[in-house]
Design a protein around this motif. Structure first.
Motif, mmCIF file in Angstrom:
data_model
loop_
_atom_site.group_PDB
_atom_site.id
_atom_site.type_symbol
_atom_site.label_atom_id
_atom_site.label_comp_id
_atom_site.label_asym_id
_atom_site.label_seq_id
_atom_site.Cartn_x
_atom_site.Cartn_y
_atom_site.Cartn_z
ATOM 1 N N ILE A 5 44.006 -22.853 -29.751
ATOM 2 C CA ILE A 5 45.114 -22.365 -28.934
ATOM 3 C C ILE A 5 46.375 -23.153 -29.257
ATOM 4 O O ILE A 5 47.463 -22.587 -29.378
ATOM 5 N N LYS A 6 46.241 -24.465 -29.446
ATOM 6 C CA LYS A 6 47.399 -25.284 -29.792
ATOM 7 C C LYS A 6 47.972 -24.869 -31.145
ATOM 8 O O LYS A 6 49.166 -24.837 -31.328
ATOM 9 N N LYS A 7 47.077 -24.531 -32.088
ATOM 10 C CA LYS A 7 47.534 -24.086 -33.404
ATOM 11 C C LYS A 7 48.330 -22.801 -33.272
ATOM 12 O O LYS A 7 49.348 -22.607 -33.920
ATOM 13 N N MET A 8 47.868 -21.901 -32.410
ATOM 14 C CA MET A 8 48.561 -20.630 -32.229
ATOM 15 C C MET A 8 49.918 -20.834 -31.570
ATOM 16 O O MET A 8 50.879 -20.166 -31.907
ATOM 17 N N GLU A 9 49.975 -21.752 -30.629
ATOM 18 C CA GLU A 9 51.234 -21.991 -29.927
ATOM 19 C C GLU A 9 52.259 -22.626 -30.854
ATOM 20 O O GLU A 9 53.446 -22.379 -30.741
ATOM 21 N N THR A 10 51.780 -23.464 -31.772
ATOM 22 C CA THR A 10 52.716 -24.139 -32.657
ATOM 23 C C THR A 10 53.125 -23.278 -33.841
ATOM 24 O O THR A 10 54.079 -23.589 -34.522
ATOM 25 N N ALA A 11 52.387 -22.209 -34.103
ATOM 26 C CA ALA A 11 52.729 -21.326 -35.225
ATOM 27 C C ALA A 11 54.076 -20.674 -34.972
ATOM 28 O O ALA A 11 54.431 -20.362 -33.847
ATOM 29 N N GLN A 12 54.830 -20.450 -36.047
ATOM 30 C CA GLN A 12 56.159 -19.865 -35.917
ATOM 31 C C GLN A 12 56.090 -18.375 -35.602
ATOM 32 O O GLN A 12 56.925 -17.871 -34.873
ATOM 33 N N GLU A 13 55.101 -17.661 -36.139
ATOM 34 C CA GLU A 13 54.976 -16.234 -35.878
ATOM 35 C C GLU A 13 54.041 -16.022 -34.693
ATOM 36 O O GLU A 13 53.009 -16.671 -34.587
ATOM 37 N N PRO A 14 54.400 -15.115 -33.789
ATOM 38 C CA PRO A 14 53.495 -14.860 -32.673
ATOM 39 C C PRO A 14 52.239 -14.133 -33.169
ATOM 40 O O PRO A 14 52.302 -13.307 -34.070
ATOM 41 N N VAL A 15 51.088 -14.470 -32.613
ATOM 42 C CA VAL A 15 49.820 -13.885 -33.010
ATOM 43 C C VAL A 15 49.487 -12.767 -32.028
ATOM 44 O O VAL A 15 49.504 -12.962 -30.819
ATOM 45 N N SER A 16 49.173 -11.600 -32.580
ATOM 46 C CA SER A 16 48.831 -10.475 -31.722
ATOM 47 C C SER A 16 47.416 -10.650 -31.178
ATOM 48 O O SER A 16 46.625 -11.431 -31.707
ATOM 49 N N ALA A 17 47.109 -9.911 -30.139
ATOM 50 C CA ALA A 17 45.768 -9.966 -29.554
ATOM 51 C C ALA A 17 44.729 -9.510 -30.569
ATOM 52 O O ALA A 17 43.621 -10.042 -30.618
ATOM 53 N N LEU A 18 45.085 -8.551 -31.394
ATOM 54 C CA LEU A 18 44.181 -8.058 -32.418
ATOM 55 C C LEU A 18 43.847 -9.172 -33.407
ATOM 56 O O LEU A 18 42.692 -9.442 -33.702
ATOM 57 N N ARG A 19 44.852 -9.851 -33.921
ATOM 58 C CA ARG A 19 44.637 -10.933 -34.892
ATOM 59 C C ARG A 19 43.892 -12.094 -34.244
ATOM 60 O O ARG A 19 43.066 -12.740 -34.874
ATOM 61 N N ASP A 20 44.174 -12.361 -32.979
ATOM 62 C CA ASP A 20 43.499 -13.437 -32.263
ATOM 63 C C ASP A 20 42.012 -13.119 -32.136
ATOM 64 O O ASP A 20 41.165 -13.978 -32.358
ATOM 65 N N ASN A 21 41.667 -11.857 -31.787
ATOM 66 C CA ASN A 21 40.284 -11.443 -31.646
ATOM 67 C C ASN A 21 39.552 -11.576 -32.972
ATOM 68 O O ASN A 21 38.422 -12.058 -33.028
ATOM 69 N N ILE A 22 40.193 -11.190 -34.046
ATOM 70 C CA ILE A 22 39.582 -11.286 -35.375
ATOM 71 C C ILE A 22 39.408 -12.739 -35.785
ATOM 72 O O ILE A 22 38.387 -13.123 -36.359
ATOM 73 N N ALA A 23 40.373 -13.591 -35.445
ATOM 74 C CA ALA A 23 40.294 -15.011 -35.791
ATOM 75 C C ALA A 23 39.134 -15.685 -35.059
ATOM 76 O O ALA A 23 38.439 -16.529 -35.632
ATOM 77 N N HIS A 24 38.907 -15.311 -33.797
ATOM 78 C CA HIS A 24 37.847 -15.947 -33.015
ATOM 79 C C HIS A 24 36.464 -15.431 -33.372
ATOM 80 O O HIS A 24 35.516 -16.200 -33.475
ATOM 81 N N LYS A 25 36.313 -14.125 -33.576
ATOM 82 C CA LYS A 25 34.987 -13.540 -33.749
ATOM 83 C C LYS A 25 34.657 -13.187 -35.192
ATOM 84 O O LYS A 25 33.534 -12.786 -35.485
ATOM 85 N N GLY A 26 35.614 -13.273 -36.084
ATOM 86 C CA GLY A 26 35.364 -13.015 -37.500
ATOM 87 C C GLY A 26 34.874 -11.607 -37.755
ATOM 88 O O GLY A 26 35.422 -10.637 -37.243
ATOM 89 N N ARG A 27 33.796 -11.483 -38.537
ATOM 90 C CA ARG A 27 33.271 -10.162 -38.898
ATOM 91 C C ARG A 27 32.653 -9.424 -37.715
ATOM 92 O O ARG A 27 32.423 -8.230 -37.781
ATOM 93 N N ASN A 28 32.362 -10.122 -36.656
ATOM 94 C CA ASN A 28 31.774 -9.495 -35.468
ATOM 95 C C ASN A 28 32.830 -9.009 -34.489
ATOM 96 O O ASN A 28 32.494 -8.528 -33.412
ATOM 97 N N ALA A 29 34.087 -9.142 -34.830
ATOM 98 C CA ALA A 29 35.159 -8.729 -33.935
ATOM 99 C C ALA A 29 35.198 -7.214 -33.814
ATOM 100 O O ALA A 29 34.931 -6.489 -34.767
ATOM 101 N N TYR A 30 35.524 -6.753 -32.634
ATOM 102 C CA TYR A 30 35.638 -5.320 -32.377
ATOM 103 C C TYR A 30 36.712 -4.704 -33.272
ATOM 104 O O TYR A 30 36.588 -3.583 -33.730
ATOM 105 N N TYR A 31 37.751 -5.441 -33.570
ATOM 106 C CA TYR A 31 38.887 -4.933 -34.343
ATOM 107 C C TYR A 31 38.819 -5.346 -35.814
ATOM 108 O O TYR A 31 39.821 -5.313 -36.510
ATOM 109 N N TYR A 32 37.658 -5.745 -36.306
ATOM 110 C CA TYR A 32 37.546 -6.219 -37.679
ATOM 111 C C TYR A 32 38.024 -5.181 -38.700
ATOM 112 O O TYR A 32 38.620 -5.525 -39.711
ATOM 113 N N ALA A 33 37.790 -3.915 -38.431
ATOM 114 C CA ALA A 33 38.206 -2.862 -39.363
ATOM 115 C C ALA A 33 39.722 -2.815 -39.520
ATOM 116 O O ALA A 33 40.233 -2.330 -40.524
ATOM 117 N N HIS A 34 40.459 -3.342 -38.551
ATOM 118 C CA HIS A 34 41.917 -3.336 -38.604
ATOM 119 C C HIS A 34 42.489 -4.617 -39.219
ATOM 120 O O HIS A 34 43.696 -4.827 -39.209
#
Length: 166
Positions: A5-34
């Motif tokens: 979470i700290k890494k995301m807050e310090t990043a210059q670009e805002p992270v979308s919920a979709l990208r966050d879900n993919i980052a946390h769950k990897g290939r098992n993410a609901y939005y992996y196809a996107h």
């Protein structure tokens, strides 16, 4: 998790919920196809279409397509290693070599005679009786001879066949 979470807050670009879900769950993410990002040109905020790229036309594209009439009058002779197809066309010997096109695979061939009496003519066999290793055409004053070189020295019952025998 608080570390991510700290890494995301310090990043210059805002992270979308979709990208966050993919980052946390990897290939098992609901939005992996996107997860794939489109790599096309960036949108310039204009609604009208724009040209993306141009291609140069080859010489073949400039010529209008002329339908080919089938060649139905021919004879053939079956020899040991070769099969010859004789096509009678009055005055075909006067055509340029570029007007006679022969293409073949191991199991098919197509002969196209262009600009013969202001039309194109075609003889094609999609499935030959057996396999061939070479195909050539000889131009005579009033006929063409297509020579098929067989893979096996074997008599052919006909030129065309449904399934080659093994």
């Amino acid at each position: 998790m608080s570390n991510q979470i700290k890494k995301m807050e310090t990043a210059q670009e805002p992270v979308s919920a979709l990208r966050d879900n993919i980052a946390h769950k990897g290939r098992n993410a609901y939005y992996y196809a996107h997860a794939h990002k489109a790599d096309g040109p960036e949108w310039d905020q204009k609604e009208e279409p724009r040209l993306l790229k141009t291609e140069s036309k080859g010489e073949e594209e400039d010529k209008p397509l002329v339908p080919a009439s089938p060649i139905t009058d021919y004879a053939y002779s079956d020899e040991d290693k070769k099969l010859k197809i004789y096509i009678s066309l009055e005055g075909v010997g006067e055509l340029q070599d570029g007007d006679i096109d022969l293409q073949f695979t191991r199991t098919s061939f197509t002969l196209t005679v262009m600009n013969y009496k202001d039309a194109n003519h075609k003889l094609a066999f999609a499935r030959l009786f057996e396999e061939i290793e070479n195909c050539t055409v000889k131009k005579k004053p009033n006929k063409l001879i297509v020579v098929l070189t067989k893979v096996e020295e074997k008599a052919w019952a006909c030129i065309n066949a449904g399934t080659p025998s093994k």
